[in-house]
Design a protein around this motif. Sequence first.
Motif, PDB file in Angstrom:
ATOM      1  N   VAL A   1      15.945  27.461  71.369  1.00  0.00           N
ATOM      2  CA  VAL A   1      16.114  27.942  70.000  1.00  0.00           C
ATOM      3  C   VAL A   1      16.004  26.767  69.040  1.00  0.00           C
ATOM      4  CG1 VAL A   1      17.803  28.859  68.353  1.00  0.00           C
ATOM      5  CG2 VAL A   1      17.495  29.978  70.564  1.00  0.00           C
ATOM      6  N   SER A   2      15.237  26.948  67.973  1.00  0.00           N
ATOM      7  CA  SER A   2      15.119  25.921  66.933  1.00  0.00           C
ATOM      8  C   SER A   2      16.101  26.221  65.810  1.00  0.00           C
ATOM      9  CB  SER A   2      13.693  25.880  66.379  1.00  0.00           C
ATOM     10  OG  SER A   2      12.790  25.430  67.356  1.00  0.00           O
ATOM     11  N   LEU A   3      16.948  25.261  65.533  1.00  0.00           N
ATOM     12  CA  LEU A   3      17.914  25.383  64.445  1.00  0.00           C
ATOM     13  C   LEU A   3      18.452  23.997  64.160  1.00  0.00           C
ATOM     14  CD1 LEU A   3      19.463  27.417  62.611  1.00  0.00           C
ATOM     15  CD2 LEU A   3      21.292  27.364  64.314  1.00  0.00           C
ATOM     16  N   PRO A   4      18.330  23.491  62.922  1.00  0.00           N
ATOM     17  CA  PRO A   4      18.797  22.127  62.644  1.00  0.00           C
ATOM     18  C   PRO A   4      20.311  22.005  62.786  1.00  0.00           C
ATOM     19  CG  PRO A   4      18.110  23.239  60.623  1.00  0.00           C
ATOM     20  CD  PRO A   4      17.692  24.119  61.750  1.00  0.00           C
ATOM     21  N   GLN A   5      20.732  20.791  63.093  1.00  0.00           N
ATOM     22  CA  GLN A   5      22.142  20.532  63.364  1.00  0.00           C
ATOM     23  C   GLN A   5      23.035  20.878  62.191  1.00  0.00           C
ATOM     24  OE1 GLN A   5      22.876  16.795  65.310  1.00  0.00           O
ATOM     25  NE2 GLN A   5      24.981  16.675  64.594  1.00  0.00           N
ATOM     26  N   ASP A   6      22.544  20.677  60.977  1.00  0.00           N
ATOM     27  CA  ASP A   6      23.381  20.993  59.817  1.00  0.00           C
ATOM     28  C   ASP A   6      23.641  22.492  59.692  1.00  0.00           C
ATOM     29  OD1 ASP A   6      20.542  21.123  59.127  1.00  0.00           O
ATOM     30  OD2 ASP A   6      21.189  21.536  57.081  1.00  0.00           O
ATOM     31  N   ARG A   7      22.829  23.300  60.384  1.00  0.00           N
ATOM     32  CA  ARG A   7      23.025  24.748  60.339  1.00  0.00           C
ATOM     33  C   ARG A   7      23.834  25.249  61.542  1.00  0.00           C
ATOM     34  NH1 ARG A   7      18.499  26.784  57.260  1.00  0.00           N
ATOM     35  NH2 ARG A   7      18.924  28.898  58.003  1.00  0.00           N
ATOM     36  N   ILE A   8      23.795  24.519  62.650  1.00  0.00           N
ATOM     37  CA  ILE A   8      24.548  24.984  63.819  1.00  0.00           C
ATOM     38  C   ILE A   8      25.999  24.512  63.764  1.00  0.00           C
ATOM     39  CG2 ILE A   8      24.120  23.067  65.428  1.00  0.00           C
ATOM     40  CD1 ILE A   8      23.568  25.197  67.591  1.00  0.00           C
ATOM     41  N   GLU A   9      26.252  23.358  63.158  1.00  0.00           N
ATOM     42  CA  GLU A   9      27.627  22.849  63.133  1.00  0.00           C
ATOM     43  C   GLU A   9      28.606  23.816  62.464  1.00  0.00           C
ATOM     44  OE1 GLU A   9      28.131  18.886  61.719  1.00  0.00           O
ATOM     45  OE2 GLU A   9      27.015  17.975  63.381  1.00  0.00           O
TER      46      GLU A   9
END
Length: 542
Positions: free
Chosen positions: A111-119
């Motif tokens: 899954v692609s999702l930047p770290q600032d969005r998963i945190e």
Amino acid sequence: MYDETTPVLIVGGGVVGLSTSLFLSAHGVRSVLVERHPGTAIHPRAWGWYPRTLELYRSVGLTDAIYAESAGFAGHVLNGKVESLTGREIHMSRIPDEEDVSDISPIERLVSLPQDRIEPLVLDRAYELGADIRFGAELVDLAQDDEGVTATVADRKTGTRRTIRAEYLVAADGTHSPIRERLGIRRHGRGVVRHQMSILFRADLTGPLAGRRFAICQVENDRVEGILGHDDSLGQGTLIVTYHPEKGERPEDFTDERCVELVRAAVGVPDLEVGLRSVMPWEMGALVAERFTDGRIFLVGDAAHVVPPVGGYGANTGIHDAHNLAWKLHAVLTGSASPTLLASYDAERHPVGVTVMTQAGLRLATRGGFATPEQKAAVRDTLMVTFGYVYDSSAVVAEPGDTVPAAPPGPGGIRTAALVDPRQLGGRPGTRAPHVWLRLDGKRISTLDLFGRRPVLLLGSAGEPWRAAATAAAKRLGVDLDVHRIGADLVEDDRPWHDTYGVTAQGAVLVRPDGFVCWRSPADAEPTESTVERVLTALLHP
């Protein structure tokens, strides 16, 4: 004497520290996390999350939120090199679809999702499970003794200081880890490979993108060379450029004015309206701490290992660290296991850290065009690196004549982890338990859904005699143990469980709370209490 006490203190609130808090909370372990910054990350940083990582998040009820948040990135599939977004396309291709791994995992693909969005998703789920997470709180002093750790934490707004006494401390405080440095733990590896500057900005990229959606976009012209990323809103981007301290270049040279001009040059719009959000220097490196533990302190994530970003292994590996450590802390703190179990954290995760660093370095050399034929041949598939690592520790009961290949030595002869094809795991002790679809009370589940809180003994369809032996042994040892038999409480809904786990219908397999196989019965094993007691003791009281 102390302002407060907690079983576990976590220092560092990036994705790995937050995941540590989440996994401990899922086990019912009380912890306090302190993070010096005022909130979660604003830079994208890590981007791709491998199926094994999502399996771990699935075990704590987080994957649905991740899938929903990542939906907007599904079409970001272009790999290009351009003079600028509005300029000439030098090279353009489509990234191949991620390999479907639904035959080996309940998670189908990366899954692609930047770290600032998963945190924030990890944070919210941790809060739901009762986590105590404090932003704007900085560790300023630390002392360790035989019984625990005493930390002094300062509120960065008020300056107020509090002492926190913890039985154990988890250092998730990043690449330059003050805790690791305080402990005098050295690092091995190639060192700093490149000095980078990330420029996070707001701008309307809709027109310049012209309908394209990039996963990777290199820009190269006479004014800027770097990597340009964008989010799914098309209103935020990140430009990553290299600077050279050996030539006298410094992070301070990247003034707001210069950063805006670099962004405009990369986008190809001279008068683009750019709003800078943050400018952050960072180092691309290849380093692994010489050890991941020091008494009652454990290193996880970048504090333990820094790997080049090629392959996207860094944050994923750190989350796996946290998951490996959390169940062991839970077992020790509840009295189910001896403190000696915690030694297996370093024994298992340090070789993996070295292996991942090595594999990322090989990929970097290959992508850069300077890899030797031997280096190219040594590159392993991402599934092997993220699914197929093998643990060799006191918390695994190895089989006589185990067929797992020997791991090659790492840099300087450092021990590494063996890697095996995840489609050939076969239930070997020390490897991730294979995924098989089953039905429990009519509901379709994965074998992986059975693991998480306590050890699990899986029995073959004719393995019922193991149940009484296991129940008696677990009671005598004071161990919470789940027992499931195929064909009784669990019904096969996929390929045969026995074949996949490498046992007969009379067999049994003991799986650890982290989903790794601890032991499996030989074909001629007699179901006795002493056998189960022996393997549970090997697991929990090594």
